[in-house]
Write an enzyme that holds these catalytic residues in place. Structure first.
Site, PDB file in Angstrom:
ATOM      1  N   ASP A  37       3.948  33.252  17.794  1.00 19.75           N
ATOM      2  CA  ASP A  37       3.578  34.143  18.793  1.00 19.75           C
ATOM      3  C   ASP A  37       3.204  33.951  20.183  1.00 19.75           C
ATOM      4  OD1 ASP A  37       1.112  32.457  18.874  1.00 19.75           O
ATOM      5  OD2 ASP A  37       0.222  33.365  16.868  1.00 19.75           O
ATOM      6  N   HIS A  91       8.996  26.563  14.994  1.00 17.16           N
ATOM      7  CA  HIS A  91       9.622  27.687  14.166  1.00 17.16           C
ATOM      8  C   HIS A  91      10.146  28.843  15.053  1.00 17.16           C
ATOM      9  CE1 HIS A  91       7.165  26.103  10.369  1.00 17.16           C
ATOM     10  NE2 HIS A  91       8.309  25.368  10.684  1.00 17.16           N
TER      11      HIS A  91
END
Ligand SMILES: [Zn+2]
Length: 290
Positions: free
Chosen positions: A124, A139
């Site tokens: 995010d 990731h």
């Protein structure tokens, strides 16, 4: 599952009633004060207070349906339509999320000279938006889209406009969003959702994140391991360490004799490797040591 969650709630209450939590926080504060280059490994727990939910419960089990698998995404047209339809609906809420107390506390710990680097499992970008400077996105990042054919990268915001243009009848007002930014849509006919292709080569687009069943890029793994090797302590925050890419970092630290501690609510895969653990919400604990 609800019974298990209840058990942890009781444990939490007991901790606060007996003052154990306060002792844990003091121990963590002393641990940090004795270090100058801590590497922090963060997971979904730091972003839950930002409104981005966690995938797993206090025992590390899935709270809801599992996220999409890489192989299904690239091989199955219906899976891709469903993924992008949900992503399209969830994107506005995902981008509206703001850094939490935990994100801000980690920025402060960097300024205080305790934390040197963050390796995050989250996609995010909230650490960077909060102001943390040395962050490895283990990731990947959800705000970038990559073409699987020509590797051209574009902003997810730009794709959102293309998705909207291609699907004018679809709304972006989901009931709730998931950790990977997609939305839970009930009774939608995904077969009519139009998925745009790469504007350069017409290839298949994928968010620039590591899906389940997909390997972390070699250079990212190298950067994460380098962050562990340079650390004088490793702090795990808000992660159950259930995925190998993060658990291996904790194992690497332990193998080097680097002390590992954790702030997490519930069981983790690394519990046996921690010097100690603060059982609690990330923002509450980190906010108390900054
Ligand atoms: Zn392309």
């Amino acid at each position: 599952m609800s019974g298990e969650s209840g058990r942890y709630s009781c444990m939490m209450d007991a901790h606060f009633e007996t003052g154990t939590a306060a002792a844990d926080v003091e121990r963590l504060a002393q641990w940090l004060a004795a270090r100058t280059r801590v590497t922090v490994i963060t997971g979904a727990g730091v972003s839950t207070e930002s409104g981005i939910p966690d995938y797993r419960d206090g025992d590390g089990n899935w709270k809801r349906s599992q996220p999409v698998q890489y192989r299904d995404f690239v091989e199955n047209d219906a899976v891709r339509r469903r993924y992008w339809a949900r992503s399209f609906a969830g994107w506005p809420m995902f981008t509206a999320a703001r850094p939490s107390t935990a994100h801000i506390a980690l920025v402060q710990l960097e300024k205080l000279g305790r934390v040197a680097r963050i390796v995050t499992q989250n996609v995010d970008r909230l650490h960077q938006r909060a102001g943390s400077r040395e962050v490895v996105d283990l990731h990947g990042r959800l705000d970038v889209v990559r073409c699987l054919a020509c590797s051209n990268r574009t902003w997810r915001d730009a794709l959102q406009m293309r998705l909207r243009d291609a699907n004018p009848q679809w709304s972006t007002s989901p009931a709730r969003i998931a950790p990977d930014g997609d939305a839970e849509l009930e009774d939608a006919d995904f077969s009519v959702f139009v998925v745009p292709a790469c504007e350069v080569c017409g290839g298949m687009l994928k968010p620039d994140v590591v899906f389940y069943g997909e390997s972390v890029p070699r250079e990212t793994t190298a950067a994460a391991l380098a962050a562990i090797e340079s650390a004088d302590g490793v702090l795990v925050v808000g992660s159950s360490l259930m995925v190998w890419s993060s658990f291996r970092l904790v194992r690497a630290a332990a193998a080097r004799g680097v002390e590992v501690v954790a702030v997490n609510r519930g069981r983790t895969r690394g519990d046996d490797l921690f010097a100690f653990k603060c059982e609690g919400e990330c923002g509450t604990v980190l906010g108390a040591v900054t």
